[in-house]
Design a protein around this motif. Structure first.
Motif, PDB file in Angstrom:
ATOM      1  N   LEU A   1       0.845  -1.189   0.000  1.00  0.00           N
ATOM      2  CA  LEU A   1       0.000   0.000   0.000  1.00  0.00           C
ATOM      3  C   LEU A   1       0.884   1.243   0.000  1.00  0.00           C
ATOM      4  O   LEU A   1       1.919   1.279   0.673  1.00  0.00           O
TER       5      LEU A   1
ATOM      6  N   ARG B   1      -2.108  -0.133  -4.462  1.00  0.00           N
ATOM      7  CA  ARG B   1      -3.102  -0.744  -3.564  1.00  0.00           C
ATOM      8  C   ARG B   1      -3.191  -2.222  -3.924  1.00  0.00           C
ATOM      9  O   ARG B   1      -4.120  -2.670  -4.579  1.00  0.00           O
TER      10      ARG B   1
ATOM     11  N   THR C   1      -6.406  -1.289   3.889  1.00  0.00           N
ATOM     12  CA  THR C   1      -6.833  -0.502   2.730  1.00  0.00           C
ATOM     13  C   THR C   1      -7.636   0.733   3.124  1.00  0.00           C
ATOM     14  O   THR C   1      -7.560   1.764   2.463  1.00  0.00           O
TER      15      THR C   1
END
Length: 415
Positions: free
Chosen positions: A145, A199, A177
């Motif tokens: 991420l 992501r 997330t």
């Protein structure tokens, strides 16, 4: 609930990204009632970071690895690495290779590792490589991420981490997330041109299968040391950077016949090296090299690739003399094939040989002792240095390189 562990690495040009996360209380950063966070601020020695990564991979709980700084490639089309505090040498000598992160995650249960990135592409080539291969920064078994800014937006590095740190202080961890998306929005990076939002959930989870696990007793392999000549290092075995730069111009037919080595072969080499089976890894690379010699000759890109892979295997295992000889052979073959002394691949090979020869003298171990013990070892060191001096005469290196060889040779002869 097992304690968590955080490893934060602030590389070159990090602009306080890792420092912002280091200021978050461990409980809020890791989402655990107990845990430890370790930060490296512009470290000069990749081996130190690699050893810390190896230790971190053994933690039983959640592992968070945060990396901030400049993203580079080890040669044209090469493997990504994060620049550290050093300024010279190959990627494995001055930066954190991305493959080290992948190897650390591979030794852990799928989904137990999160990698947070706040990076900027150092050159246009890095951004282009990410465009061609969106999965280049995937880490099997781990969630990745963060953001990667374009080469003209290096000042944006750190903004994502600062925003993420604020959200974690408010809401607590672990990093997931939801927090990532909120940090991207808070930093104003969601739709900003030249910013790639990363992501990536665990790769194995996306494929609908468990991450490959090493066999019993497997671990993230140790960095090489003078006391462990057979030890392996978590490294990028996709081949040295110069392997992607053939020394001679080829016709289209010749170019198509010299296909890059298969990823499966590199993974097999890494498995053997990671298990401490250096001889088996070298035997596999040697077999590939012999096949390339039969089909394309000693100057073919394929043969040069596997020669340099063997040299890099020796380096990773601490076999410095073997590594230096391999790189000198590569330089000689490229010169024979028509490459000039200024060719980047030739200069790279001699520079790597010079570095490995230094380590021969510093570590004083290469398994070359005969009946006369240290005398035989010193003679081998001198002989190798003389070959390097001849290579340096034809392929000049950085200022003072030739003088360095002369000085070290004189010291060795007078021992």
């Amino acid at each position: 609930m097992a304690a968590g562990y955080g490893l934060l690495v602030a590389g070159a040009g990090s602009h306080g990204g890792a420092t912002a996360l280091a200021g978050v209380p461990p409980a809020a950063l890791l989402g655990r009632s107990s845990g430890r966070v370790v930060q490296f601020d512009a470290p000069l020695c990749p081996s130190t970071v690699g050893a810390a990564l190896r230790r971190a991979a053994t933690c039983p709980g959640l592992l968070l690895v945060g990396v901030a700084g400049l993203l580079r490639l080890d040669g044209p089309g090469g493997e990504p690495y994060v620049a550290l505090g050093g300024a010279a040498g190959a990627a494995g000598d001055r930066g954190l290779p991305w493959a080290w992160l992948a190897a650390a995650s591979a030794s852990r249960p799928c989904g137990s590792t999160t990698v947070v990135v706040d990076l900027a592409a150092a050159e246009d080539g890095v951004e282009a490589a990410l465009e061609r291969d969106g999965g280049r920064l995937d880490v099997p078994g781990a969630a990745v991420l963060g953001v990667v800014c374009g080469p003209r937006r290096t000042a944006s590095v750190g903004g994502y981490s600062v925003a993420l740190a604020a959200i974690l202080r408010r809401d607590g961890g672990p990093v997931a997330t939801g927090a990532h998306d909120a940090a991207v929005a808070r930093a104003g990076l969601a739709d900003r041109r030249g910013v790639r939002v990363v992501r990536s959930p665990p790769v194995a989870a996306r494929a609908g299968r468990s991450a490959p696990r090493p066999g019993a007793g497997a671990r993230v392999p140790p960095l090489p040391s003078s006391g462990n000549p057979g030890g392996a290092v978590v490294g990028a075995l996709a081949g040295p950077s110069s392997a992607a730069r053939p020394a001679v111009r080829r016709t289209p037919a010749q170019a198509s016949s010299a296909t890059p080595p298969h990823a499966e072969a590199h993974r097999a080499l890494y498995t053997e090296l990671a298990a401490g089976r250096y001889s088996a890894a070298v035997a596999m690379a040697s077999a590939k090299e012999r096949a390339a010699l039969r089909t394309g000759g000693a100057h073919s890109a394929e043969a040069l690739h596997w020669l340099e892979v063997r040299a890099d295997l020796a380096r990773l295992a601490g076999r410095w003399a073997d590594a230096a000889r391999g790189w000198l052979t590569s330089a000689e073959r490229r010169l024979q094939a028509g490459a000039g002394p200024a060719d980047p691949a030739v200069r790279d090979a001699v520079d790597r040989a010079h570095h490995c020869w230094h380590r021969c003298g510093e570590d004083g171990q290469d398994g070359e002792r005969g009946e006369n013990g240290e005398n035989d070892e010193n003679d081998a060191y001198v002989e190798l240095g003389q070959a390097l001096a001849e290579a340096r005469r034809r392929v000049p290196g950085p200022r003072g390189a030739a003088a360095d060889i002369r000085r070290r040779l004189a010291d060795a002869v007078n021992r």
